[in-house]
Design an enzyme around this catalytic site. Sequence first.
Site, PDB file in Angstrom:
ATOM      1  N   CYS A  41       1.112  -1.276  -0.011  1.00 37.99           N
ATOM      2  CA  CYS A  41      -0.275  -0.087  -0.245  1.00 37.99           C
ATOM      3  C   CYS A  41       0.905   0.920  -0.184  1.00 37.99           C
ATOM      4  CB  CYS A  41      -1.071  -0.226   0.980  1.00 37.99           C
ATOM      5  SG  CYS A  41       0.039  -0.144   2.793  1.00 37.99           S
TER       6      CYS A  41
HETATM    7  C1  LIG Z   1      -4.789   1.447   3.774  1.00 35.92           C
HETATM    8  O1  LIG Z   1      -5.910   0.681   4.192  1.00 35.92           O
HETATM    9  C2  LIG Z   1      -6.977   1.216   3.254  1.00 35.92           C
HETATM   10  C3  LIG Z   1      -7.994   0.713   3.497  1.00 35.92           C
HETATM   11  O2  LIG Z   1      -8.647  -0.551   3.136  1.00 35.92           O
HETATM   12  C4  LIG Z   1      -6.533   1.015   2.007  1.00 35.92           C
HETATM   13  O3  LIG Z   1      -8.167   2.006   1.034  1.00 35.92           O
HETATM   14  C5  LIG Z   1      -5.169   2.321   1.707  1.00 35.92           C
HETATM   15  O4  LIG Z   1      -4.830   2.304   0.165  1.00 35.92           O
HETATM   16  C6  LIG Z   1      -4.316   1.221   3.012  1.00 35.92           C
HETATM   17  N1  LIG Z   1      -2.701   1.864   2.052  1.00 35.92           N
HETATM   18  C7  LIG Z   1      -2.860   2.887   3.162  1.00 35.92           C
HETATM   19  C8  LIG Z   1      -1.532   3.906   1.986  1.00 35.92           C
HETATM   20  O5  LIG Z   1      -3.483   3.941   3.735  1.00 35.92           O
END
Ligand SMILES: *[C@@H]1O[C@H](CO)[C@@H](O)[C@H](O)[C@H]1NC(C)=O
Length: 171
Positions: A41
């Site tokens: 992420c």
């Molecule tokens: C963390 O989790 C959220 C919720 O699902 C997601 O949308 C997000 O892309 C993730 N990464 C970050 C950088 O928050």
Amino acid sequence: MGGQSSKSVHEFIVKDAKGNDVNLSQYKGKVLLIVNVASQCGYTDQHYAEMAQLYEKYKDQGLEILAFPCNQFGAQEPGTNEEIQELACNRFKAKYPLFAKIDVNGQKQTPLYKYLKSSKSGLFRESIKWNFTKFLVDKQGNVVGRFTPENTPPGIEKDIKKLLGVASTNE
Ligand SMILES: *[C@@H]1O[C@H](CO)[C@@H](O)[C@H](O)[C@H]1NC(C)=O
Ligand SMILES: *[C@@H]1O[C@H](CO)[C@@H](O)[C@H](O)[C@H]1NC(C)=O
């Protein structure tokens, strides 16, 4: 309301990435930063790197970072425990312990997280809404802080120093 509980973080047993039990009482006397992590992420690179820096800086003074991979957030942590360990260890040079994958919310949530959330719901809703929620635990095992992903590691350094008893004046 949940009320006070005599429990401390030190009373919990968790699994490491290899599936072995880890008795958290071994962290008595340490300041702990407990974080749920996802490897795919946007915040990841920055967070792993910054946590590694914090750990390098304060481990000798008694900081431990306990990282729990969790894939409850949009399945962003799909790898096996070993793959995750490899990512964290090799790519980001993280030397802090990485535990087995867990659920932080819902029926299968790990008891440690249930405790962390109930100790520190405060202004926040109980559930973990986001990856990289961080809990700060003092040397006695009390949960003393909860930080959202927007509080990047440098932002919580001040609180860590206070708990460690590290002077913030120039030395
Ligand atoms: C963390 O989790 C959220 C919720 O699902 C997601 O949308 C997000 O892309 C993730 N990464 C970050 C950088 O928050
Ligand atoms: C964890 O370790 C402590 C200290 O050695 C011990 O008292 C406690 O019983 C252990 N907990 C479990 C569940 O084994």
